[in-house]
Enzyme design. Structure first.
Site, PDB file in Angstrom:
ATOM      1  N   ARG A 276       0.859  -1.180   0.000  1.00  0.00           N
ATOM      2  CA  ARG A 276       0.000   0.000   0.000  1.00  0.00           C
ATOM      3  C   ARG A 276       0.899   1.235   0.000  1.00  0.00           C
ATOM      4  O   ARG A 276       1.447   1.613   1.027  1.00  0.00           O
ATOM      5  CB  ARG A 276      -0.918  -0.025   1.226  1.00  0.00           C
ATOM      6  CG  ARG A 276      -1.625   1.297   1.480  1.00  0.00           C
ATOM      7  CD  ARG A 276      -2.665   1.194   2.571  1.00  0.00           C
ATOM      8  NE  ARG A 276      -2.161   0.708   3.836  1.00  0.00           N
ATOM      9  CZ  ARG A 276      -1.497   1.446   4.736  1.00  0.00           C
ATOM     10  NH1 ARG A 276      -1.195   2.688   4.479  1.00  0.00           N
ATOM     11  NH2 ARG A 276      -1.109   0.911   5.888  1.00  0.00           N
ATOM     12  N   HIS A 280      -3.600   4.202   4.699  1.00  0.00           N
ATOM     13  CA  HIS A 280      -4.647   3.194   4.864  1.00  0.00           C
ATOM     14  C   HIS A 280      -5.992   3.776   4.423  1.00  0.00           C
ATOM     15  O   HIS A 280      -6.735   3.148   3.671  1.00  0.00           O
ATOM     16  CB  HIS A 280      -4.718   2.756   6.326  1.00  0.00           C
ATOM     17  CG  HIS A 280      -5.841   1.825   6.625  1.00  0.00           C
ATOM     18  ND1 HIS A 280      -5.871   0.521   6.200  1.00  0.00           N
ATOM     19  CD2 HIS A 280      -7.004   2.021   7.311  1.00  0.00           C
ATOM     20  CE1 HIS A 280      -6.983  -0.052   6.600  1.00  0.00           C
ATOM     21  NE2 HIS A 280      -7.688   0.831   7.272  1.00  0.00           N
ATOM     22  N   TYR A 289       4.572   5.617  11.004  1.00  0.00           N
ATOM     23  CA  TYR A 289       4.885   4.229  11.360  1.00  0.00           C
ATOM     24  C   TYR A 289       5.715   3.470  10.325  1.00  0.00           C
ATOM     25  O   TYR A 289       6.047   2.317  10.544  1.00  0.00           O
ATOM     26  CB  TYR A 289       3.616   3.440  11.671  1.00  0.00           C
ATOM     27  CG  TYR A 289       2.560   3.441  10.568  1.00  0.00           C
ATOM     28  CD1 TYR A 289       2.655   2.588   9.474  1.00  0.00           C
ATOM     29  CD2 TYR A 289       1.456   4.285  10.642  1.00  0.00           C
ATOM     30  CE1 TYR A 289       1.701   2.581   8.475  1.00  0.00           C
ATOM     31  CE2 TYR A 289       0.489   4.287   9.650  1.00  0.00           C
ATOM     32  CZ  TYR A 289       0.611   3.434   8.574  1.00  0.00           C
ATOM     33  OH  TYR A 289      -0.342   3.439   7.585  1.00  0.00           O
TER      34      TYR A 289
END
Length: 384
Positions: A276, A280, A289
């Site tokens: 990805r 998200h 992160y």
């Protein structure tokens, strides 16, 4: 014949549990790939594919247009036209490759990110936007496209797909059912239950996991101690890992999977190993992160980039083709913008409809409370 000669010819060796495993099987790559990031075609012993130049150009067009639509939807959310948007950026090959492998009578149960699969099933891209604008619960007829409405609840669609596939088997049809889910959803109990039911009842369902490496902010290694495709072994059906950024490999593997389930061999798990590249959803900040270096490494494996390299190196597309495709993507973006900005708002009170078949005292009470709440804004405006 020496031991070395025997091994070289594919003789069997015993594994730690005493079972025999051929050298050929042990030497096979763990991940199926037919197109390298550099745009070079490679062969795989189990998954052959011989697409025509027209088919190759078509796959590239599908990926380009769905990426443009996805980018436009992300921009519209940033401009306040959508409440939320889950991007598919980087996962186009996994979705287009699998979507184009299906027949018209196959049935798909998506999550909320399968915009490319929806494209392959003939769903108008603008129909995907209504739910994220809050004007409907899904803007298409599932049975018209054999493409179920988007599922927000993580993993539940795998059970829906399994039940549907069990019905397909009882009807004696040879259609395949596909359940899409992510690596994070693989930790859900619903997915484990779906695997169990599908295996026991030999359901013709493909569990298609798009492992994009991150379940929001949790990496895959916190989801599973083994590669996700290997989980199928514990349930008694086969699993395979495919390069999810290689549209040709995904197409070949999914075709093989549909043949497997159509012929009464039971379910199959496909793990599309992809990434990805965006957030998200538009509520997420992936820079908190994951490392910049990780993103750059995966950008070098971009599914669109490797496909364009193939078309250019093999001289299967010229400058006129790419220019026309860019014009087509611009036109799609304009249509998406115009459609979303002219989409009518729903009746605010319609949220209370279709809750129960008959009247219900609690719903009636809540309807009256909400109507009074909305009226208070009108009173405020009048008093200004």
């Amino acid at each position: 014949m020496t031991a070395e000669t025997s091994t070289a010819r594919g003789a069997s060796r015993r594994t730690s549990n005493g079972r025999k495993r051929s050298t050929r099987a042990r030497n096979r790559p763990e991940m199926v790939q037919l197109l390298t990031p550099e745009g070079e075609r490679v062969e795989h012993p189990d998954y052959a594919l011989d697409p025509t130049p027209e088919e190759l150009r078509g796959l590239y067009r599908d990926m380009v247009l769905t990426r443009r639509f996805d980018a436009e939807a992300t921009t519209l959310q940033r401009q306040g036209e959508l409440g939320l948007w889950p991007s598919e950026l980087g996962q186009e090959a996994a979705q287009i490759g699998s979507g184009r492998a299906l027949r018209e009578d196959d049935y798909v149960f998506p999550t909320y990110r399968e915009h490319g699969v929806a494209w392959c099933r003939g769903v108008d891209p603008t129909s995907l936007l209504g739910m994220f604008r809050g004007v409907n619960h899904g803007g298409w007829d599932p049975n018209e496209h054999n493409f179920h409405l988007y599922t927000i609840v993580i993993g539940s669609q795998t059970l829906h797909a399994t039940g549907y596939a069990m019905g397909v088997a009882k009807d004696g049809a040879d259609a395949a059912v596909v359940a899409y889910f992510g690596d994070g959803a693989s930790s859900q109990g619903d997915v484990a239950e779906a695997f169990t039911f599908a295996a026991v009842y030999n359901a013709p369902v493909i569990f298609f996991c798009q492992n994009n490496q991150w379940a929001i902010s949790e990496p895959t290694e916190r989801q599973s101690r083994v590669p996700i495709y290997q989980r199928a072994q514990g349930y008694g059906f086969p699993g395979v890992r495919v390069d999810g950024n290689d549209v040709l490999a995904v197409l070949a593997v999914t075709r093989a999977a549909t043949e497997h389930v159509r012929t009464g061999q039971g379910p199959m798990l496909v793990e599309a190993f992809t990434y990805r590249m965006g957030a998200h959803t538009t509520n997420d900040d992936p820079t908190r992160y994951r490392d910049k270096e990780e993103l750059e490494a995966w950008e070098a494996k971009d599914p669109l980039l490797r496909m364009r390299r193939l078309l250019e190196q093999e001289k299967l597309a010229d400058d006129d083709y790419f220019a026309e495709l860019e014009r087509e993507s611009d036109a799609l973006a304009r249509r998406v913008r115009e459609t979303i900005r002219t989409m009518p708002d729903p009746d605010s009170m319609s949220i209370f409809e279709n809750v129960y078949a008959d009247g219900h005292a609690l719903v009636d009470e809540e309807r009256a409370q909400y109507a009074a709440y909305l009226a208070s804004f009108a009173d405020h405006e009048e008093g200004r």
